[in-house]
Design a protein around this motif. Sequence first.
Motif, PDB file in Angstrom:
ATOM      1  N   ALA A 123       0.826  -1.204   0.000  1.00 44.13           N
ATOM      2  CA  ALA A 123       0.000   0.000   0.000  1.00 44.13           C
ATOM      3  C   ALA A 123       0.866   1.264   0.000  1.00 44.13           C
ATOM      4  O   ALA A 123       0.630   2.182  -0.780  1.00 44.13           O
ATOM      5  CB  ALA A 123      -0.919   0.001   1.224  1.00 44.13           C
ATOM      6  N   GLU A 124       1.884   1.271   0.845  1.00 38.29           N
ATOM      7  CA  GLU A 124       2.716   2.475   0.944  1.00 38.29           C
ATOM      8  C   GLU A 124       3.499   2.732  -0.337  1.00 38.29           C
ATOM      9  O   GLU A 124       3.881   3.851  -0.628  1.00 38.29           O
ATOM     10  CB  GLU A 124       3.684   2.371   2.136  1.00 38.29           C
ATOM     11  CG  GLU A 124       3.000   2.481   3.490  1.00 38.29           C
ATOM     12  CD  GLU A 124       2.609   3.907   3.862  1.00 38.29           C
ATOM     13  OE1 GLU A 124       2.685   4.800   2.999  1.00 38.29           O
ATOM     14  OE2 GLU A 124       2.229   4.127   5.025  1.00 38.29           O
ATOM     15  N   ARG A 125       3.750   1.642  -1.087  1.00 39.32           N
ATOM     16  CA  ARG A 125       4.476   1.803  -2.341  1.00 39.32           C
ATOM     17  C   ARG A 125       3.694   2.714  -3.293  1.00 39.32           C
ATOM     18  O   ARG A 125       4.263   3.377  -4.142  1.00 39.32           O
ATOM     19  CB  ARG A 125       4.716   0.432  -2.974  1.00 39.32           C
ATOM     20  CG  ARG A 125       6.080   0.323  -3.643  1.00 39.32           C
ATOM     21  CD  ARG A 125       6.446  -1.109  -3.920  1.00 39.32           C
ATOM     22  NE  ARG A 125       7.282  -1.659  -2.863  1.00 39.32           N
ATOM     23  CZ  ARG A 125       7.208  -2.905  -2.420  1.00 39.32           C
ATOM     24  NH1 ARG A 125       6.316  -3.734  -2.909  1.00 39.32           N
ATOM     25  NH2 ARG A 125       8.011  -3.316  -1.473  1.00 39.32           N
ATOM     26  N   GLN A 126       2.389   2.729  -3.159  1.00 40.70           N
ATOM     27  CA  GLN A 126       1.561   3.551  -4.052  1.00 40.70           C
ATOM     28  C   GLN A 126       1.362   4.958  -3.512  1.00 40.70           C
ATOM     29  O   GLN A 126       0.802   5.807  -4.175  1.00 40.70           O
ATOM     30  CB  GLN A 126       0.191   2.891  -4.213  1.00 40.70           C
ATOM     31  CG  GLN A 126       0.293   1.532  -4.843  1.00 40.70           C
ATOM     32  CD  GLN A 126      -1.051   1.062  -5.373  1.00 40.70           C
ATOM     33  OE1 GLN A 126      -1.983   1.838  -5.480  1.00 40.70           O
ATOM     34  NE2 GLN A 126      -1.125  -0.209  -5.715  1.00 40.70           N
ATOM     35  N   SER A 127       1.821   5.167  -2.293  1.00 42.51           N
ATOM     36  CA  SER A 127       1.571   6.462  -1.679  1.00 42.51           C
ATOM     37  C   SER A 127       2.637   7.468  -2.064  1.00 42.51           C
ATOM     38  O   SER A 127       3.792   7.125  -2.298  1.00 42.51           O
ATOM     39  CB  SER A 127       1.542   6.299  -0.160  1.00 42.51           C
ATOM     40  OG  SER A 127       1.595   7.549   0.455  1.00 42.51           O
ATOM     41  N   GLU A 128       2.221   8.714  -2.133  1.00 43.07           N
ATOM     42  CA  GLU A 128       3.179   9.777  -2.414  1.00 43.07           C
ATOM     43  C   GLU A 128       3.609  10.471  -1.142  1.00 43.07           C
ATOM     44  O   GLU A 128       4.389  11.405  -1.170  1.00 43.07           O
ATOM     45  CB  GLU A 128       2.539  10.810  -3.361  1.00 43.07           C
ATOM     46  CG  GLU A 128       2.363  10.286  -4.764  1.00 43.07           C
ATOM     47  CD  GLU A 128       1.756  11.323  -5.669  1.00 43.07           C
ATOM     48  OE1 GLU A 128       1.543  12.459  -5.215  1.00 43.07           O
ATOM     49  OE2 GLU A 128       1.507  10.983  -6.821  1.00 43.07           O
ATOM     50  N   GLU A 157      -2.435  -8.161  -3.784  1.00 40.12           N
ATOM     51  CA  GLU A 157      -3.105  -7.299  -4.750  1.00 40.12           C
ATOM     52  C   GLU A 157      -3.845  -6.179  -4.033  1.00 40.12           C
ATOM     53  O   GLU A 157      -4.676  -6.431  -3.165  1.00 40.12           O
ATOM     54  CB  GLU A 157      -4.086  -8.100  -5.601  1.00 40.12           C
ATOM     55  CG  GLU A 157      -4.376  -7.381  -6.894  1.00 40.12           C
ATOM     56  CD  GLU A 157      -5.446  -8.108  -7.710  1.00 40.12           C
ATOM     57  OE1 GLU A 157      -6.197  -7.409  -8.397  1.00 40.12           O
ATOM     58  OE2 GLU A 157      -5.504  -9.351  -7.614  1.00 40.12           O
ATOM     59  N   THR A 203      -6.361  -3.143  -4.141  1.00 39.54           N
ATOM     60  CA  THR A 203      -7.420  -2.541  -4.941  1.00 39.54           C
ATOM     61  C   THR A 203      -7.999  -1.341  -4.186  1.00 39.54           C
ATOM     62  O   THR A 203      -7.846  -1.238  -2.971  1.00 39.54           O
ATOM     63  CB  THR A 203      -8.556  -3.555  -5.242  1.00 39.54           C
ATOM     64  OG1 THR A 203      -8.983  -4.082  -3.986  1.00 39.54           O
ATOM     65  CG2 THR A 203      -8.086  -4.671  -6.139  1.00 39.54           C
ATOM     66  N   PHE A 221      -7.183   1.748  -4.027  1.00 37.09           N
ATOM     67  CA  PHE A 221      -6.250   2.617  -3.318  1.00 37.09           C
ATOM     68  C   PHE A 221      -6.740   4.050  -3.354  1.00 37.09           C
ATOM     69  O   PHE A 221      -7.110   4.575  -4.388  1.00 37.09           O
ATOM     70  CB  PHE A 221      -4.854   2.536  -3.948  1.00 37.09           C
ATOM     71  CG  PHE A 221      -3.849   3.432  -3.263  1.00 37.09           C
ATOM     72  CD1 PHE A 221      -3.081   2.952  -2.219  1.00 37.09           C
ATOM     73  CD2 PHE A 221      -3.703   4.761  -3.639  1.00 37.09           C
ATOM     74  CE1 PHE A 221      -2.171   3.766  -1.576  1.00 37.09           C
ATOM     75  CE2 PHE A 221      -2.810   5.584  -3.004  1.00 37.09           C
ATOM     76  CZ  PHE A 221      -2.034   5.095  -1.961  1.00 37.09           C
ATOM     77  N   SER A 243      -5.785   7.924  -1.531  1.00 38.70           N
ATOM     78  CA  SER A 243      -5.006   8.693  -0.571  1.00 38.70           C
ATOM     79  C   SER A 243      -5.894   9.770   0.018  1.00 38.70           C
ATOM     80  O   SER A 243      -6.684  10.392  -0.689  1.00 38.70           O
ATOM     81  CB  SER A 243      -3.795   9.279  -1.307  1.00 38.70           C
ATOM     82  OG  SER A 243      -3.517  10.554  -0.843  1.00 38.70           O
ATOM     83  N   CYS A 291      -7.156   1.256   1.386  1.00 34.71           N
ATOM     84  CA  CYS A 291      -7.183   0.370   0.230  1.00 34.71           C
ATOM     85  C   CYS A 291      -7.831  -0.948   0.661  1.00 34.71           C
ATOM     86  O   CYS A 291      -8.207  -1.106   1.824  1.00 34.71           O
ATOM     87  CB  CYS A 291      -5.774   0.141  -0.304  1.00 34.71           C
ATOM     88  SG  CYS A 291      -4.689  -0.631   0.884  1.00 34.71           S
TER      89      CYS A 291
END
Lengths: 69, 745
Positions: free
Chosen positions: B459-464, B483, B485, B487, B489, B497
């Motif tokens: 999840a954090e990998r997708q966070s900015e 997986e 889904t 997601f 912010s 997520c």
Amino acid sequence: MKATFKTNINCSGCVLSVTPALNELDNIDEWKVDTENPDKVLEVVLDDQNVESVQTAVRQAGFEIERIT
Amino acid sequence: MELVKQHYEVSGMTCASCAVSLESYLSKLNGVRSVNVNYPNHSVSLEYDQNTTSLSLLQSKANEIGYTIHSSQDAEDVSFEQRENLRLRTLRVKLIVATAFSVPVFVMAMFLMGRFPFENYIMLLLSIPVLIYSGSEFFVNAWKRGAKGTANMDTLVALSTGTAFIFSVFTTFFAQNLIDKGVQPHVYFESAVVIITLILTGRFIEERAKSKASGAIRQLMSLVPQTVLVLRNGDEVEIELNEIVTGDLIVVKPGAKIPVDGKVKRGESYVDESAISGEPIPVSKKKGDQVLAGTVNQKGVLRILAREVGDKTVLARIIDLVKQAQSSKPDIQRLVDRISAVFVPVVMALAVITFAVWFFVGPEPRVTNAMVSAITVLIIACPCALGLATPTALMVGLGQGARQGILVRNARGLEVGHTVDTLVLDKTGTITRGFPEVTDVVWSKDADVDFLSNAIAAAERQSEHPVAQAVVNHFSSASAEVEVTGFQSMTGLGLQCNINGKDIHIGNKHLMLKIDAHYPVYLETTANQLQSEAKTVVLVSHDYKVKGMIAVSDEIKPSSFAGIEQLNEMGIEIHILSGDNHTTTKSIASQVGVTHIKAEVLPMDKGNYIRELQSQERIVAMVGDGINDAEALSQADIGIAMGSGTDVAMESADVTLMHSDLGQVSRTLKLSKETMKTIRQNLFWAFIYNVIALPVAAGILYPVSGFLLNPMIAGGAMALSSISVVMNSLRLRSKTQVNENESNI
């Protein structure tokens, strides 16, 4: 909302001097003056319905403005 | 009264006392309010009354004593650098010429006397280029200085070598006249040329060491982009930075630098404000938020309304402060110039006395004897090793520093370091690592640790969010594919997520309250505990139950503890200065054992803090790493930058610690102490042989043994003083060896 105005913003110099006044408006999203058009049409996209704020700003910058649409 | 305050570049200054001389010369002029010469930067700030005087008048006055004030402000950076390079190139050529001609003169005079016909004429010819070309600056400087009634090292050099040369020329052509009068004719060509060569060598070493001294301002200026995207009449156009006007709407793309101070009109992003605030974590920006020039936009596109442009921005004010700090830095008066200022009049008086004694009570031919003795007094006065004493010690000190990872970019650092009694430390990046790291991970009793680790990583990998990177790094071993889904912010709260059909929320306490997650009391206690340690706590909920937390903070470097303790032991008062909040700063300070702290300091106030300490007669060292430390680093008596820090900090500082280890600060101060001790010893060894030879030259032994100065004595003094000085400097290497071994452990 969209609105258009007839103005006397004649040339790119005039555009430059009206720029800060219009950019400063909080509710304005986009604006453009068509200096080719004999009516020097200013077209704005606003976040709200406050058309008056645009007219005040342009007048304060020293130009004439008249609502078209 | 119409006061003008301006900053100008100055060329022609070759030593610290030139700066003092220019300063005192100009400040005496009518209408001049204040003069502040900055020798390392080769610049002057002038405040003068336009009605009484003018820049051109001041320029011509400065020219009279050999300095040029450059008035063109715009081209300053490039052309000034070119001038500096030119100066170094000329100096190199002069040195090569001097060496090439001096070596044969020296060899002939010392080893081959009486072997060649016309040897004096050959030496005369070989000496001319050394005196006229290579040594010209000593004579020019000495002349200008002499006309104003002051003396420095140049005066001593010019006096000795000039007298030696003219006397030797005379002897060469009129040897018979002297022999007829019963005086043994000597030539001192080798003395003159060797002195010039060695002093040029010293000067070249020093010039080279300081020629990179003014990069901080250029680095700061490069923080703003040269071209900018603005919206003009609805279209994006690219314009030059200086064409921006207040009120322009500027488009800042991801990764671009923000060119002006202003407010966000549109868009959302994180902005790296470390340049201004010194804090490493990027700050969230949305409509209405203030942004500053010199900060860097991270991932979103921002439209910014320009409020302050050009020299009105916060960054421009910092640049100005750095400039002022650099120019107000007092010059350390060189020991060698201080000695010369006293020594030159003494020697001249001695020459006059010698002449008088020989003239009134000496044997015949009185005039010739008096002349020759007075002249040899002047010839022997200048130690050959004079110009080597300071540079060789500094060079060895610099080299020893470099081997320990202490890069001294301004010799001033070594000359001042040993007097430091107060040390100011920046917190972030200096005492701490400078970037956030996961310090604690706490799970609830019923947590599925493996699954949650993988989920958090994914999840954090997708966070900015800026803290996300630290979390991802920590959980990088959790590589099982899950997986993610849905997601989403949530600004100011965290993220949500869905993984394996269950909702995952990662964020702060407000997020947990908002989703009404079950938050066990014992976890909350732990969270509060972590927060009190100045850590940022990230909560993780799985299916609306808080299952764990991750604490993130900027940790203290392990080396900081020992480093600060060593400095405490040396009796240095330590202060911590931080832009961060009071709680965090206090927590860090108490951990490393420092009691003097000042938190929430604006970047522009860091320099003031240093000035305040300096006004209490303290000698202040500053250690920092950020752009916000630049002014303080310049202002401090010695600025020390962390090698892991910004280029601006390193350019502003006198010393850079390559290992970014506070333990090196005490080593730097010790190195400075040793170097200064060596300089003092060197000056003693340089002068001692010549001082002993002075009475001989004056003829004190004549009544007893008929012994007068001859070139062998002059040569001996020359060789002994130079060898002593060089050997003594090299001894510094073994003295600092111990430190090096320590650092290798």
